[in-house]
Design a protein around this motif. Structure first.
Motif, PDB file in Angstrom:
ATOM      1  N   VAL A  18       0.823  -1.213   0.000  1.00 14.57           N
ATOM      2  CA  VAL A  18       0.000   0.000   0.000  1.00 14.57           C
ATOM      3  C   VAL A  18       0.860   1.267   0.000  1.00 14.57           C
ATOM      4  O   VAL A  18       0.599   2.199  -0.748  1.00 14.57           O
ATOM      5  CB  VAL A  18      -0.974  -0.012   1.195  1.00 14.57           C
ATOM      6  CG1 VAL A  18      -1.799   1.257   1.222  1.00 14.57           C
ATOM      7  CG2 VAL A  18      -1.896  -1.222   1.101  1.00 14.57           C
ATOM      8  N   SER A  38      -8.802   7.180  -5.265  1.00 17.80           N
ATOM      9  CA  SER A  38      -9.218   6.207  -4.263  1.00 17.80           C
ATOM     10  C   SER A  38      -8.267   5.012  -4.269  1.00 17.80           C
ATOM     11  O   SER A  38      -7.907   4.512  -5.330  1.00 17.80           O
ATOM     12  CB  SER A  38     -10.643   5.783  -4.595  1.00 17.80           C
ATOM     13  OG  SER A  38     -11.114   4.939  -3.602  1.00 17.80           O
ATOM     14  N   LYS A  42      -3.710   7.213   0.866  1.00 17.45           N
ATOM     15  CA  LYS A  42      -3.733   8.463   1.646  1.00 17.45           C
ATOM     16  C   LYS A  42      -4.120   8.199   3.106  1.00 17.45           C
ATOM     17  O   LYS A  42      -3.453   8.653   4.036  1.00 17.45           O
ATOM     18  CB  LYS A  42      -4.709   9.478   1.015  1.00 17.45           C
ATOM     19  CG  LYS A  42      -4.432   9.751  -0.454  1.00 17.45           C
ATOM     20  CD  LYS A  42      -5.446  10.699  -1.073  1.00 17.45           C
ATOM     21  CE  LYS A  42      -6.884  10.255  -1.074  1.00 17.45           C
ATOM     22  NZ  LYS A  42      -7.193   9.059  -1.905  1.00 17.45           N
ATOM     23  N   THR A  44      -4.094   5.332   4.694  1.00 19.14           N
ATOM     24  CA  THR A  44      -3.090   4.465   5.332  1.00 19.14           C
ATOM     25  C   THR A  44      -1.894   5.294   5.812  1.00 19.14           C
ATOM     26  O   THR A  44      -1.384   5.073   6.916  1.00 19.14           O
ATOM     27  CB  THR A  44      -2.635   3.367   4.340  1.00 19.14           C
ATOM     28  OG1 THR A  44      -3.799   2.680   3.881  1.00 19.14           O
ATOM     29  CG2 THR A  44      -1.684   2.395   4.989  1.00 19.14           C
ATOM     30  N   GLU A 182     -10.194  13.670   4.583  1.00 12.47           N
ATOM     31  CA  GLU A 182     -11.391  14.048   3.815  1.00 12.47           C
ATOM     32  C   GLU A 182     -12.489  14.580   4.737  1.00 12.47           C
ATOM     33  O   GLU A 182     -13.571  13.992   4.831  1.00 12.47           O
ATOM     34  CB  GLU A 182     -11.888  12.843   3.012  1.00 12.47           C
ATOM     35  CG  GLU A 182     -10.814  12.361   2.051  1.00 12.47           C
ATOM     36  CD  GLU A 182     -11.349  11.385   1.010  1.00 12.47           C
ATOM     37  OE1 GLU A 182     -12.523  11.499   0.666  1.00 12.47           O
ATOM     38  OE2 GLU A 182     -10.567  10.550   0.549  1.00 12.47           O
TER      39      GLU A 182
HETATM   40  N1  LIG Z   1      -6.759  -2.736   7.079  1.00 12.02           N
HETATM   41  C1  LIG Z   1      -6.560  -3.053   5.795  1.00 12.02           C
HETATM   42  N2  LIG Z   1      -6.427  -4.314   5.403  1.00 12.02           N
HETATM   43  C2  LIG Z   1      -6.200  -4.647   4.102  1.00 12.02           C
HETATM   44  N3  LIG Z   1      -6.085  -3.746   3.108  1.00 12.02           N
HETATM   45  C3  LIG Z   1      -6.225  -2.454   3.442  1.00 12.02           C
HETATM   46  C4  LIG Z   1      -6.468  -2.032   4.780  1.00 12.02           C
HETATM   47  N4  LIG Z   1      -6.541  -0.668   4.805  1.00 12.02           N
HETATM   48  C5  LIG Z   1      -6.360  -0.279   3.522  1.00 12.02           C
HETATM   49  N5  LIG Z   1      -6.164  -1.332   2.713  1.00 12.02           N
HETATM   50  C6  LIG Z   1      -5.921  -1.276   1.256  1.00 12.02           C
HETATM   51  O1  LIG Z   1      -4.915  -0.316   1.032  1.00 12.02           O
HETATM   52  C7  LIG Z   1      -5.147   0.432  -0.153  1.00 12.02           C
HETATM   53  C8  LIG Z   1      -5.116   1.915   0.156  1.00 12.02           C
HETATM   54  O2  LIG Z   1      -6.218   2.255   0.984  1.00 12.02           O
HETATM   55  P1  LIG Z   1      -6.410   3.693   1.602  1.00 12.02           P
HETATM   56  O3  LIG Z   1      -7.641   3.633   2.412  1.00 12.02           O
HETATM   57  O4  LIG Z   1      -5.159   4.113   2.269  1.00 12.02           O
HETATM   58  O5  LIG Z   1      -6.636   4.557   0.283  1.00 12.02           O
HETATM   59  P2  LIG Z   1      -7.111   6.071   0.133  1.00 12.02           P
HETATM   60  O6  LIG Z   1      -6.131   6.735  -0.746  1.00 12.02           O
HETATM   61  O7  LIG Z   1      -7.353   6.664   1.472  1.00 12.02           O
HETATM   62  O8  LIG Z   1      -8.492   5.909  -0.661  1.00 12.02           O
HETATM   63  P3  LIG Z   1      -9.868   6.782  -0.558  1.00 12.02           P
HETATM   64  O9  LIG Z   1      -9.654   8.012  -1.399  1.00 12.02           O
HETATM   65  O10 LIG Z   1     -10.889   5.865  -1.165  1.00 12.02           O
HETATM   66  O11 LIG Z   1     -10.136   7.071   0.871  1.00 12.02           O
HETATM   67  C9  LIG Z   1      -6.461  -0.087  -0.708  1.00 12.02           C
HETATM   68  O12 LIG Z   1      -6.168  -1.022  -1.707  1.00 12.02           O
HETATM   69  C10 LIG Z   1      -7.113  -0.754   0.478  1.00 12.02           C
HETATM   70  O13 LIG Z   1      -7.964  -1.790   0.070  1.00 12.02           O
END
Ligand SMILES: Nc1ncnc2c1ncn2[C@@H]1O[C@H](COP(=O)(O)OP(=O)(O)OP(=O)(O)O)[C@@H](O)[C@H]1O
Ligand SMILES: [Mg+2]
Length: 263
Positions: A18, A38, A42, A44, A182
Motif C-alpha cells: 500500500v 481512491s 492516503k 493508510t 477528507e
Molecule cells: N486494514 C486493511 N487491510 C487490508 N487492506 C487495506 C487495509 N486498509 C487499507 N487497505 C488497502 O490499502 C489500499 C489503500 O487504501 P487507503 O484507504 O489508504 O486509500 P485512500 O487513498 O485513502 O483511498 P480513498 O480516497 O478511497 O479514501 C487499498 O487497496 C485498500 O484496500
C-alpha cells in the motif's frame, strides 16, 4: 531540521503493497494537502502517522524526536503517547453520542490529566485541572462557532456542526500536527463551506496541518505544499501553483483533468 520528517515509509497489508517508500518533510506552521485517487494510500499514510497502523519500515520524526523507526518495539501505552503528537479528524466525525458537545471536547484531556499525574490528585487539584480544561474546551468551541451548542448532543447537530466539534476535540489535545482525512466528504455540499472555513482559519504560524482532500480549490487556496499520491508513492510534490498549474507528471495531469470534470 524540519518539524515533521517522514522517511521511506513502507506498509503492506498481506500481499498488498500500500505504501512504497513515502518521503516528505514539513516545517512548523506549514499546511500540506494530500490529493490522489481512491486506494492510493492516503488514509493508510495518515493512520501510520497516527500510530493506528504500524509501518513495516521507515522513520517518523517530530521536532527532532524519533517516534518510529524500523524494528522499534513499543507498548500500547507508548503508542498512545506517540499518538498524542498527532490529532486526527475523520471523515465520519466519530463523536461520542452519549455525551454533550462540551464533554466530547473535554473528556480526553480530562482522562489524560488523571492518567499522567504521578501522584493521586487531591480533590482541589483535580478540580483546578478540570476547570482549566473546561475553559479551554469552551474557548475552542467558540473558535469553531459553536458556543450556543455546548449542551447539545451530537444527534441534535448538523453534519457540519458535528465535524466542527470533532475539530475542537482534536485541538483540545494540543497536537503538534493536526491531520484531516477528507473532512468534508461525508457532508452535503451546502455544509462543506463552514468546515473548510474553520480549517482555513486555523492556519497560523505555529499550527502544522495535513489535509487529505478532494476539494481542489481549498487545497489550492490553503496549502503551502501539495502531494499527489498514486499507487502508494508520491507521484508529485510541490507548491500549489506548480502542482495544479504546471504538473510535471502525466499521472497528476490526468488526475486533475478528471477531477475538474467530476468535482
Ligand atoms: N486494514 C486493511 N487491510 C487490508 N487492506 C487495506 C487495509 N486498509 C487499507 N487497505 C488497502 O490499502 C489500499 C489503500 O487504501 P487507503 O484507504 O489508504 O486509500 P485512500 O487513498 O485513502 O483511498 P480513498 O480516497 O478511497 O479514501 C487499498 O487497496 C485498500 O484496500
Ligand atoms: Mg481514504
Amino acid at each position: 531540521m524540519a518539524f515533521l520528517e517522514i522517511e521511506n515509509i513502507y506498509k503492506n497489508f498481506g500481499k498488498t503493497e500500500v505504501l512504497k517508500g513515502i518521503n516528505f518533510s514539513l516545517e512548523k506552521g506549514e499546511v500540506l494537502a494530500i490529493i490522489g485517487s481512491s486506494g492510493s494510500g492516503k488514509t493508510t499514510l495518515l493512520r501510520c502517522m497516527n500510530f493506528l497502523e504500524q509501518p513495516d519500515e521507515g522513520k517518523i520524526k517530530v521536532n527532532g524526536e524519533t517516534l518510529f523507526e524500523s524494528g522499534m518495539q513499543f507498548s500500547d501505552r507508548e503508542a498512545r503517547e506517540k499518538r498524542l503528537h498527532f490529532g486526527l479528524v475523520f471523515q465520519s466525525f466519530n463523536l461520542f453520542p452519549q455525551y454533550t458537545v462540551l464533554k466530547n471536547v473535554s473528556l480526553a484531556p480530562e482522562l489524560l490529566a488523571v492518567e499522567n499525574s504521578e501522584k493521586k490528585l487531591s480533590r482541589a487539584e483535580k478540580a483546578e485541572i478540570f476547570r482549566e480544561i473546561d475553559e479551554n474546551s469552551r474557548r475552542l468551541l467558540d473558535m469553531v462557532g459553536l458556543s450556543e451548542k455546548i449542551e447539545s448532543y451530537p444527534c441534535e447537530l448538523s453534519g457540519g456542526q458535528q465535524q466542527r466539534v470533532a475539530i475542537a476535540r482534536a485541538l483540545a489535545m494540543k497536537p503538534d500536527i493536526l491531520c484531516f482525512d477528507e473532512p468534508t466528504s461525508a457532508l452535503d455540499p451546502e455544509l462543506t463551506g463552514e468546515v473548510l472555513r474553520v480549517i482555513r482559519e486555523l492556519k497560523s504560524s505555529d499550527r502544522t496541518m495535513i489535509v487529505v482532500t478532494h476539494e481542489m480549490n481549498f487545497a489550492k487556496g490553503v496549502a503551502d505544499k501539495v502531494i499527489f499520491m498514486a499507487d502508494g508513492v508520491i507521484e508529485e510534490i510541490g507548491i500549489p501553483d506548480e502542482v495544479f498549474g504546471n504538473p510535471k507528471s502525466e499521472k497528476t495531469r490526468a488526475f486533475l483533468e478528471k477531477s475538474l470534470e467530476n468535482p
